[in-house]
Structure formats: structure tokens, C-alpha cells
Design a protein around this motif. Structure first.
Motif, short mmCIF file in Angstrom:
data_model
loop_
_atom_site.label_atom_id
_atom_site.label_comp_id
_atom_site.label_asym_id
_atom_site.label_seq_id
_atom_site.Cartn_x
_atom_site.Cartn_y
_atom_site.Cartn_z
N PRO A 164 0.48 -1.26 -0.04
CA PRO A 164 -0.52 -0.01 0.35
C PRO A 164 0.85 1.51 -0.31
N ARG A 209 -0.71 -3.06 7.51
CA ARG A 209 -0.98 -2.21 6.23
C ARG A 209 -0.34 -1.01 6.23
N SER A 257 3.10 0.62 4.44
CA SER A 257 3.17 2.41 3.97
C SER A 257 3.79 3.08 4.58
#
Length: 276
Positions: free
Chosen positions: A154, A254, A258
Motif C-alpha cells: 500500500p 498495512r 505504507s
């Protein structure tokens, strides 16, 4: 009474998009070595002809050329019709065509991002569906879509978002095809030495052992992907080192992935794996 000699069985046919360079050229060579006739697809007709001539000379297989820009819907429809042909069936589809953009999503050229979506996502959807629709009635066939480890990241830009689509679409298709004799596989390589990186001025390995471990050779990716495809595996991640990276990216929060990605220098962030 002498019985007639049975006809020699025809070779299976594989269609490869983006077949004149990088991973696509590698897939075409490997499939020819494995005894497949080919349909090769790319935009440059002259380069297609020279690639076809080399494949015929080296491997003695039949090679059909199909010049098409997969971002143009009329061209994509022509390729889909060839994939779905009943008279000249395609036994293996390799959705490989793709490219990367050295620009951000929110302030980049909208036309460039739309073209990326058309080639990396819409073309994979249309051709995968055409292949499955033709293969299921025959009870056999293979669909191989080229994803990327970038699809697990991500914050990796539009390229990562497109590859995430390819991964999930392939996994969905594989589930729907279970029990039909047709399989769908997505390959998720890391960084691959291709001419894409050379054109972009990106370093693809060096003298350090770390660099050599990170970068993959084309044949390394292609052979692993095809082995997994013919074994009916849904996900293929070439090499143990990239399997470890893929597993980590898959299970790590995630938000953490990121944050780490966005903390990298901007030039490094744009060096997405598998761009070709």
C-alpha cells in the motif's frame, strides 16, 4: 491390412502479450522450448516480425504475430477474439504486457494513468475472461497473469494498485475455475533485470552480494512461473528470498508497510518491482 498412421498431435499454442522484450520475450522463448507454438502480441509490428523469425529459427515452432496496442479497445478486442478462437484454440494465455510511470498519481497526466489502467488491468480482465470462456468447454487450459510483489505494497502508487487488482482477480478466477480442468496463476516477482530498467536509467544489480540477491534474472522468473502454472498453483513467487518478502508484506500491518515505504527516498519508491 495395414492400419493408417495416426495423425501427429498438434502442438499446444500459447499467446503472450508484451512478447518482444523483457519478461514477455522470456516467456515466449521458454514456451517455445517446451514445445508450444506461439501467438505473440506487442505494439511494434517490425519488432514482432524479427522476434517471430528468431523464435522459428531457434526452436522450430509456429509463430503467429498480432500487432496490437492493448490500451486501444479495438486492438484489445482483436486480441480477445484470437484468445477465444474455437478453430485455433489457445491453450496457454500469458498476460504480461505492462509499463511503469515515473509520476505521482494525484498530479500526474490523467491520460497516462488511464492508459496504465487499460493495459495493466482492463486488458488482463478482458483477455482472462476470453480465455476462460474458451478453455472451460474444452476442459483444459492455463491462464498466467504477471503480477508483482508491488501489488502487496500500500502506498506504492498506481502501479501497485494495478498489480493488486491483477493478484485478486487471478485468485478469484482460480476459485471459479476449480474442477473445470482450467487453471489461473498469478506470478508475483520482485525486482527483475529487464530493459525497462535500462531505459529508465535504473541500476539493476551490482557487485554487492545484497544487490545480487535482490535482483532476479528473467529466466529465473519465467521458469518458476511456468513450472507453477503447469502444476496448477494459484500464486507463484520466484525464489525463496522473495517468498519471504512476500510473506512479510502479506502479514505485516498495512499501515506499517505504507509508513516504511513512504519513508524511503522518492526515487526508490518509484522503482517498482516487475516493471517491464
Amino acid at each position: 491390412m495395414t492400419s493408417a498412421t495416426p495423425p501427429r498431435p498438434a502442438r499446444p499454442t500459447a499467446l503472450v502479450t508484451g512478447a518482444t522484450a523483457g519478461l514477455g520475450a522470456g516467456f515466449a522463448r521458454s514456451l517455445a522450448r517446451r514445445g508450444h507454438d506461439l501467438v505473440i502480441v506487442a505494439r511494434d509490428a517490425e519488432r514482432l516480425d524479427s522476434t517471430a523469425a528468431a523464435l522459428r529459427a531457434e526452436h522450430g515452432v509456429g509463430v503467429e504475430v498480432l500487432a496490437a496496442d492493448l490500451s486501444v479497445r479495438a486492438d484489445l478486442d482483436r486480441v480477445a477474439q484470437r484468445v477465444g478462437s474455437v478453430e485455433a484454440p489457445v491453450d496457454v494465455l500469458v498476460n504480461n504486457a505492462g509499463f511503469g510511470l515515473k509520476q505521482r498519481f494525484f498530479d500526474g497526466d490523467p491520460a497516462d494513468h488511464e492508459r496504465m489502467f487499460d493495459v495493466l488491468c482492463r486488458a488482463v480482465m478482458v483477455l482472462s475472461r476470453a480465455a476462460a470462456g474458451a478453455m472451460v468447454p474444452r476442459g483444459r487450459g492455463r491462464v498466467l497473469n504477471v503480477g508483482s510483489v508491488a501489488g502487496l505494497v500500500p502506498g506504492g502508487g498506481h502501479y501497485s494498485a494495478a498489480k493488486a487488482y491483477v493478484i485478486v482477480l487471478t485468485e478469484t478466477l482460480a476459485g471459479e475455475l476449480r474442477g473445470t480442468g482450467v487453471t489461473a496463476t498469478v506470478v508475483e516477482p520482485g525486482y527483475v533485470r529487464t530493459e525497462f530498467h535500462a531505459r529508465s536509467g535504473m541500476r539493476s544489480g551490482g557487485s554487492s552480494s545484497l544487490s545480487n540477491r535482490i535482483w532476479l534474472d528473467i529466466d529465473e522468473v519465467v521458469d518458476a512461473a511456468l513450472d507453477d502454472t503447469f502444476a496448477g498453483r494459484v500464486v507463484s513467487v520466484p525464489t525463496r528470498r522473495w517468498k519471504a518478502v512476500s510473506t512479510l508484506l502479506d502479514v505485516a500491518p498495512r499501515r506499517l508497510v505504507s509508513t516504511v515505504w513512504n519513508a524511503m527516498p522518492s526515487g526508490a519508491r518509484r522503482r517498482h518491482p516487475t516493471q517491464r
